[in-house]
Design an enzyme around this catalytic site. Structure first.
Site, PDB file in Angstrom:
ATOM      1  NE  ARG A 116      35.069  47.102  51.963  1.00 29.54           N
ATOM      2  CZ  ARG A 116      35.371  45.923  51.407  1.00 29.54           C
ATOM      3  NH1 ARG A 116      34.611  45.417  50.463  1.00 29.54           N
ATOM      4  NH2 ARG A 116      36.411  45.261  51.801  1.00 29.54           N
ATOM      5  CG  ASN A 154      32.912  41.614  54.923  1.00 33.22           C
ATOM      6  OD1 ASN A 154      32.829  40.404  54.732  1.00 33.22           O
ATOM      7  ND2 ASN A 154      33.772  42.393  54.272  1.00 33.22           N
ATOM      8  CD  GLU A 155      37.827  41.128  54.951  1.00 34.07           C
ATOM      9  OE1 GLU A 155      38.035  42.298  54.566  1.00 34.07           O
ATOM     10  OE2 GLU A 155      38.367  40.142  54.409  1.00 34.07           O
ATOM     11  CD  GLU A 308      34.800  37.745  51.916  1.00 37.33           C
ATOM     12  OE1 GLU A 308      35.567  38.607  51.470  1.00 37.33           O
ATOM     13  OE2 GLU A 308      33.800  38.011  52.594  1.00 37.33           O
ATOM     14  CD1 TRP A 316      41.995  43.687  47.362  1.00 37.69           C
ATOM     15  CD2 TRP A 316      44.077  43.571  48.192  1.00 37.69           C
ATOM     16  NE1 TRP A 316      42.168  42.412  47.883  1.00 37.69           N
ATOM     17  CE2 TRP A 316      43.436  42.320  48.400  1.00 37.69           C
ATOM     18  CE3 TRP A 316      45.387  43.726  48.633  1.00 37.69           C
ATOM     19  CZ2 TRP A 316      44.063  41.241  49.029  1.00 37.69           C
ATOM     20  CZ3 TRP A 316      46.009  42.650  49.260  1.00 37.69           C
ATOM     21  CH2 TRP A 316      45.348  41.427  49.448  1.00 37.69           C
ATOM     22  CD  GLU A 356      36.098  44.835  46.509  1.00 41.35           C
ATOM     23  OE1 GLU A 356      36.985  44.545  47.324  1.00 41.35           O
ATOM     24  OE2 GLU A 356      34.917  44.495  46.648  1.00 41.35           O
ATOM     25  CG  PHE A 358      40.043  46.098  36.783  1.00 42.31           C
ATOM     26  CD1 PHE A 358      40.017  45.567  35.496  1.00 42.31           C
ATOM     27  CD2 PHE A 358      39.847  47.463  36.942  1.00 42.31           C
ATOM     28  CE1 PHE A 358      39.811  46.387  34.390  1.00 42.31           C
ATOM     29  CE2 PHE A 358      39.639  48.287  35.848  1.00 42.31           C
ATOM     30  CZ  PHE A 358      39.620  47.749  34.559  1.00 42.31           C
ATOM     31  CG  HIS A 359      38.775  41.166  43.576  1.00 40.42           C
ATOM     32  ND1 HIS A 359      38.584  39.793  43.627  1.00 40.42           N
ATOM     33  CD2 HIS A 359      39.468  41.484  44.694  1.00 40.42           C
ATOM     34  CE1 HIS A 359      39.132  39.321  44.738  1.00 40.42           C
ATOM     35  NE2 HIS A 359      39.685  40.325  45.407  1.00 40.42           N
TER      36      HIS A 359
HETATM   37  C1  GLA Z   1      37.744  40.951  51.530  1.00 40.06           C
HETATM   38  C2  GLA Z   1      36.375  41.590  51.670  1.00 40.06           C
HETATM   39  C3  GLA Z   1      35.614  41.546  50.380  1.00 40.06           C
HETATM   40  C4  GLA Z   1      36.439  42.039  49.228  1.00 40.06           C
HETATM   41  C5  GLA Z   1      37.746  41.283  49.172  1.00 40.06           C
HETATM   42  C6  GLA Z   1      38.662  41.765  48.079  1.00 40.06           C
HETATM   43  O1  GLA Z   1      37.617  39.571  51.473  1.00 40.06           O
HETATM   44  O2  GLA Z   1      35.621  40.945  52.672  1.00 40.06           O
HETATM   45  O3  GLA Z   1      34.448  42.304  50.523  1.00 40.06           O
HETATM   46  O4  GLA Z   1      36.689  43.409  49.378  1.00 40.06           O
HETATM   47  O5  GLA Z   1      38.439  41.418  50.406  1.00 40.06           O
HETATM   48  O6  GLA Z   1      39.817  40.995  48.007  1.00 40.06           O
END
Ligand code: GLA
Length: 700
Positions: A116, A154-155, A308, A316, A356, A358-359
């Site tokens: 991504r 996003n971020e 978030e 991670w 992700e 295992f998140h």
């Molecule tokens: C950030 C991203 C999310 C996800 C989380 C994982 O918040 O915006 O898409 O990858 O990290 O902790």
């Protein structure tokens, strides 16, 4: 900024929910999701952050049916939607058809799709495709009753060094400097034969044989932040053409170096921030507080939103510790105390595939019958109960200065020591304040709109860059009666990263009454610093100064401590100076060791500024939000809240409170009379929210 969030919380209460990625699941699961969200008290979900390939599988071919259905299901269940434009992750077709849309690293490596964030922020193909999908979404869903907020990208944090970025960098530099002469001067290109005779010669700071030009690097950081802001603005403008009202935002990342959020704040209708405090770090709660203080500072002291966070483990880190529901609750209510008007997560349902998988999530793969999900439900109920806290101001009297230019410049190569870490310095000063129970705003001094006069005490732990206007603001603040604590290696450089000439800090030494002629790395193990007799700080014995000191002399300041050994023996280590109506304190090196040197100075400065501190048990954080005292026990042992200490540190309206009412369980604690409790119990990892009742006046 503030109005956007207030409108949402007026309607929905404290916001609760998270990223929702229904495209990863069958429609049957969507129905279960919506039912479980309702039971958990979820009122807002962010949909579509990574759905571009699912919405537009081939260029210009759209698939909106699934999103229509999901938004309908959510709306029918009374769950509002923060609709994302999915531009953080372009589909493979973009990179395949337009390889130039992929990002290039400083060494020329082109990064592939299949992950991504695989876009070059300058790419015309990316920009056009991102505009098109945003247009499609905004046109289709602007009037949708479920959609209450927009979430562009996003971020944001992509960096690219390609030729197209080089062109845009040159445009940005032309706008900043006007002429090549001005650029050459700003970059000091006479050093190492770098003078530019043609704009076309200028490049991003790519990998080079030896150190690169620091001013060029600094400008490339600024440019990178502006370039991404330009992308956000383009998305917002598209949304605004279709929806004039609903807030548009994106998620910042706390102390993330890739963008300067002080340049972004005015464009964000809601200050939204992502945070993942490390459960393994003993400093986790203090550092989490610092991130919250930054978000509140960005919001101009008003409410902000945690967009978030993790319900338990992330996936991670090297070793992803889980969090108990009690710990999660304490983090969420800590943020609430600091002005956060909601708790959103990455993500609602745990993924079963992809990187992700295992998140953690609000709903684990094991389902609702889990300790984690039951904790999520309970928390949702508590946030409903605490609705009245939305929008309430946080009581704070101290500012901690921090700006991105200084951070960027002080982390470049070829400094007196590579051991400097401005963020670690900021954290260590903040940790001392946190242990003393002091709530701060993190604000930049390099912006004119920050009113320093609002604070009784201003601390500058790592202010390497200080431009003339900022120096003038600090001077006026102290002259007018403010208290300033100035840290090591400060005011060294100007905004282009050039060192100032003359004794240091050249633009502030008259305020500090101390000046330095040399920066001196301290030996391993540090140097001993001895308090002066009569300093009032001598009680704790000698302390050690670490990392980097300055060869100083007093130019009128009262010397509170001097170096007792090492290369700076005899020089001023700590000083205090009366300037105008105020006081300036000088701290010449890292005194943050376990011997308590920094804490001693900060306590003295807090006392001088009249800021109460230090009443609570270790690990207990108390914050006043409006007339509610939020007390968080960050330890695994039961303890107590010191009621009178907390009241004394509160805003004017609460000091004479007659009672405290626990907003979560309704218990009333009378504060008048002989049975008034001196302390209230706080279980391990417990949180209480106690609303102060005003004393009843005799006439009523
Ligand atoms: C950030 C991203 C999310 C996800 C989380 C994982 O918040 O915006 O898409 O990858 O990290 O902790």
């Amino acid at each position: 900024m503030t109005a956007g969030l207030a409108r949402l919380t007026d309607e929905l209460g404290l916001l609760y929910g998270g990223d929702y990625n229904p495209e990863q699941w069958d429609p049957a699961v969507w129905r279960e999701d919506v039912a479980l969200m309702r039971e958990a008290g979820v009122n807002l979900v962010t949909v579509g952050v990574f759905s571009w390939s699912h919405l537009e599988p081939r260029p210009g071919e759209y698939r909106f049916g699934w999103l229509d259905e999901v938004l309908g299901l959510l709306h029918d269940a009374g769950i509002a939607v923060d609709l994302a434009t999915p531009v953080a992750s372009p589909p493979p077709w973009l990179g395949h058809r337009h390889p130039e849309s992929l990002p290039t690293t400083a060494d020329g490596t082109v990064l592939s799709y299949g992950s991504r964030n695989q876009f070059c922020p300058s790419s015309d193909a990316y920009r056009a495709a991102a505009a098109t999908i945003a247009e499609q979404l905004a046109a289709r869903y602007a009037g949708h009753p479920a959609v209450r907020m927009w979430h562009a990208g996003n971020e944001y944090g992509q960096v690219c060094f390609c030729d197209r970025c080089a062109e845009r960098f040159r445009d940005w530099l032309r706008a900043r400097y006007g002429t090549l002469d001005a650029l050459n001067a700003a970059w000091a290109t006479t050093v190492w034969s770098q003078e530019y005779g043609d704009w076309a010669e200028i490049l991003p700071p790519r990998v080079a044989p030896y150190h690169r030009n620091p001013s060029q690097e600094l400008d490339f950081r600024r440019f990178g932040s502006d370039l991404l802001l330009d992308l956000f603005r383009a998305q917002k403008a598209i949304i605004r053409r279709h929806d004039a009202e609903r807030p548009v935002t994106t998620n910042l990342m706390g102390f993330f170096g890739g963008v300067d959020p002080h340049d972004w704040r005015a464009d964000l209708d809601v200050i939204a921030d992502d945070a993942y405090p490390d459960p393994a770090s003993p400093d986790g709660p203090a550092d989490a507080a610092l991130v919250n203080h930054l978000a509140r500072g960005l919001a101009g002291g008003s409410s902000w939103l945690r967009m978030e966070q993790a319900a338990s483990a992330v996936s991670w880190r090297e070793h992803n510790l889980t969090k108990s529901p009690a710990r999660l609750r304490s983090e969420v209510l800590q943020a609430l105390a600091h002005g956060c008007d909601g708790a959103l997560f990455f993500q609602w349902r745990q993924a079963r595939s992809g990187p992700e998988r295992f998140h953690s999530a609000m709903l684990p793969l094991a389902g609702p019958d889990t300790v984690a999900h039951q904790g999520i439900r309970a928390l949702g109920g508590e946030l409903r109960t605490l609705r009245r806290l939305a929008g309430a101001p946080v009581h704070r009297r101290v500012a901690l200065l921090w700006d991105w230019t200084s951070w960027w410049a002080a982390t470049q190569v070829a400094l007196p020591t590579a051991r400097l870490d401005p963020l670690a310095t900021l954290r260590s000063w903040h940790r001392e304040l946190w242990c003393l129970g002091v709530v701060v705003d993190v604000v930049p001094v390099d912006r004119a709109d920050v009113a320093l006069d609002a604070y009784d005490l201003v601390l500058a732990p790592a202010q390497y860059v200080l431009d003339d206007a900022a120096a003038a603001r600090l001077e006026a603040y102290v002259a007018g009666g403010g208290h300033l604590v100035w840290g090591p290696f400060g005011g060294v450089a100007d905004a282009e990263g050039h060192l100032r000439t003359g004794r240091s800090p050249a633009c502030l030494r008259h305020v500090l009454g101390v000046s330095a002629e040399e920066w001196v790395p301290l030996p391993d193990g540090g140097s001993e610093v001895a308090w002066s007799a009569g300093s009032g700080l001598a009680g704790g014995g000698p302390v050690r100064a670490a990392t980097l000191g300055e060869r100083t002399r007093s130019d009128g300041a009262e010397v509170l401590a001097t170096y007792a050994d090492g290369p700076l023996a005899g020089c001023v280590a700590v000083a205090r100076h009366v300037f105008g109506e105020g006081r300036a304190w000088y701290v010449g090196a890292d005194l943050g060791g376990p011997d308590g040197g920094l804490a001693a100075v900060l306590r003295a400065a807090l006392d001088a500024a009249g800021v109460p501190h230090g009443a609570q048990e270790p690990g207990v954080e108390t914050v006043w939000r409006g007339h509610a005292l939020v007390a968080v026990n960050h330890t695994d042992a039961a303890t107590t809240v010191d009621v009178s200490g907390a009241l004394a540190a509160g805003p004017d309206g609460v000091r004479a409170a007659s009672a405290l009412t626990d907003l979560l369980d309704g218990t009333r604690h009378d504060l008048a009379g002989p049975t008034a409790p001196a302390a209230l119990p706080l279980p391990a990892r417990g949180v209480v929210v106690l609303e102060a009742q005003a004393p009843t006046s005799p006439s009523t």
